[in-house]
Design an enzyme around this catalytic site. Structure first.
Site, PDB file in Angstrom:
ATOM      1  N   TRP A   1      -9.469  35.597 -42.119  1.00 21.13           N
ATOM      2  CA  TRP A   1      -9.788  34.261 -41.581  1.00 21.13           C
ATOM      3  C   TRP A   1     -11.278  33.992 -41.657  1.00 21.13           C
ATOM      4  O   TRP A   1     -11.707  32.871 -41.942  1.00 21.13           O
ATOM      5  CB  TRP A   1      -9.252  34.098 -40.161  1.00 21.13           C
TER       6      TRP A   1
ATOM      7  N   ASP B   1     -14.065  31.127 -33.839  1.00 22.31           N
ATOM      8  CA  ASP B   1     -12.633  30.925 -34.022  1.00 22.31           C
ATOM      9  C   ASP B   1     -11.927  31.773 -32.967  1.00 22.31           C
ATOM     10  O   ASP B   1     -11.992  33.001 -33.006  1.00 22.31           O
ATOM     11  CB  ASP B   1     -12.260  31.381 -35.444  1.00 22.31           C
TER      12      ASP B   1
ATOM     13  N   LYS C   1      -0.748  30.178 -31.384  1.00 25.67           N
ATOM     14  CA  LYS C   1      -0.658  31.584 -30.965  1.00 25.67           C
ATOM     15  C   LYS C   1      -0.593  31.739 -29.450  1.00 25.67           C
ATOM     16  O   LYS C   1       0.317  32.366 -28.955  1.00 25.67           O
ATOM     17  CB  LYS C   1      -1.797  32.382 -31.569  1.00 25.67           C
TER      18      LYS C   1
END
Ligand code: PLP
Length: 360
Positions: free
Chosen positions: A96, A167, A191
């Site tokens: 990511w 993030d 999530k």
């Protein structure tokens, strides 16, 4: 996982939310019926995360991935497309982080400050200092695929005045975070917060309004902030479910209680992995995630290893333990034990792993 009480309440309210005679999916986003829902969700998030008054909370779409573009566009892009105006610092901690870096390189003068690529991203590298004039310093707080987590934030003295951008997709609300340490914090909802389709952005007010004129309107923080996340239709149903998740989380005792439970859950699995002769954690101890725990067979022969992995995932699924295959890019196995996963779920996994180990 989403908390079962949240799903049950959503089911009850499916055709008649708050006595309106409508589903949230049927409401006009500008109506008096929806306004209290988005207001409640934001107020709860502010309360639970102790978000200071000089930060705005935005409910956007496009996932965390769109933030990989929006952050450099709004904070570092030049007056003309294709020309960066400012330097942006990134720490490379895996997939990511890399995607964020690749995207940012289109709009910003990107510099990778530290990387753990040398050891397949199995640890969090030591961050190096910012010069002081950079647009922001980007990190990925929890690396969902490899299962690493920043054990502490880069020290304030390393960053100076450079805002920290993070993030938090796979760890938001899993433990307390000092929001005032960040310039911008973002998370795709799917999530720990709610259903896919909503992205939460928490941004310090002084970072809003810096986008160059050519920035597409829907990608500008000032537009979304100015319109209270309603420049266009927001992801209404997702915002409603996030509100229910936050109510549930508050009733559980808030983020501090979540952290305690998450630490207990993670310890169950890590402790087993320490003693197992069949499986191990590939991640260095100080960098281990509380949310995503990858494990691999100790067996070193690649064919035998693959065979164990396939059989493990299949037999686990037959025992009701699902979604245990590692990320498609990494292989192995991975247990994602987000906030809503009960301790019993982790206990059941460990019991299954012990019996699998005995049988094999
Ligand atoms: C899942 C994930 C993403 C991607 O999120 P999308 O909402 O699918 O764009 C980005 N970063 C992290 C840390 C993630 O876990």
């Amino acid at each position: 996982m989403l908390p079962l009480p949240v799903l049950e309440r959503a089911a009850i309210e499916m055709t008649n939310a708050n006595g309106t005679g409508q589903s949230v999916m049927e409401m006009s986003h500008r109506s008096g019926d929806f306004k209290p829902i988005i207001d409640k969700t934001e107020a709860l998030l502010r309360e639970i995360m102790h978000i200071p008054a000089n930060y705005r909370v935005l409910f956007l779409q496009g996932g965390a991935s769109l933030q990989f573009s929006m952050i450099p566009l709004n904070l570092a892009a030049g007056a003309e497309p294709g020309k960066a105006s400012r330097r942006a610092l990134y720490v490379d901690t895996g997939v990511w982080a890399q995607k964020a870096i690749e995207e940012a390189a289109k709009y910003a003068d990107v510099s990778v400050q530290a990387s753990s690529k040398d050891k397949n991203y199995t640890y969090i590298p030591a961050p190096s200092a910012a010069a002081g004039d950079e647009a922001y310093y980007h990190i990925t707080l929890n690396n969902t695929i490899v299962g690493t987590r920043w054990p502490e934030l880069p020290p304030a003295k390393l960053l100076g005045k450079v805002p920290l951008a993070a993030d938090a997709s796979s760890c938001i609300l899993s433990e307390p975070l000092d929001v005032s340490r960040f310039g911008i914090l973002y998370a795709g909802a799917q999530k720990n917060l709610g259903p896919a389709g909503t992205t939460v952005v928490i941004i310090r007010e002084d970072l809003i309004g810096k986008a160059p004129a050519w920035t597409p309107v829907l990608l500008r923080y000032d537009i979304h902030a100015g319109e209270g996340s309603m420049y266009n239709t927001p992801p209404c149903y997702g915002i409603y479910i996030i509100g229910l998740v936050l109510e549930w989380l508050k009733a559980q005792g808030g983020v501090a209680a979540m952290e305690q439970k998450n630490r207990e859950k993670a310890a169950l699995l890590y402790d087993y992995l320490e003693t197992s002769r069949m499986f191990r954690s590939p991640v260095e101890k100080p960098s281990r995630s509380l949310m995503n725990i990858p494990f691999v067979p100790v067996e070193t022969g690649p064919d035998k290893r693959k065979e164990i992995e396939i059989r493990f995932v299949k037999e686990a699924a037959a025992s009701g333990l699902v979604n245990l295959a590692g990320h498609r890019l990494l292989g192995g196995m991975r247990a994602s034990i987000y906030n809503a996963m009960p301790t019993e779920g982790v206990q059941a996994l460990v019991a299954f792993m012990e019996s699998f180990e005995k049988r094999n």
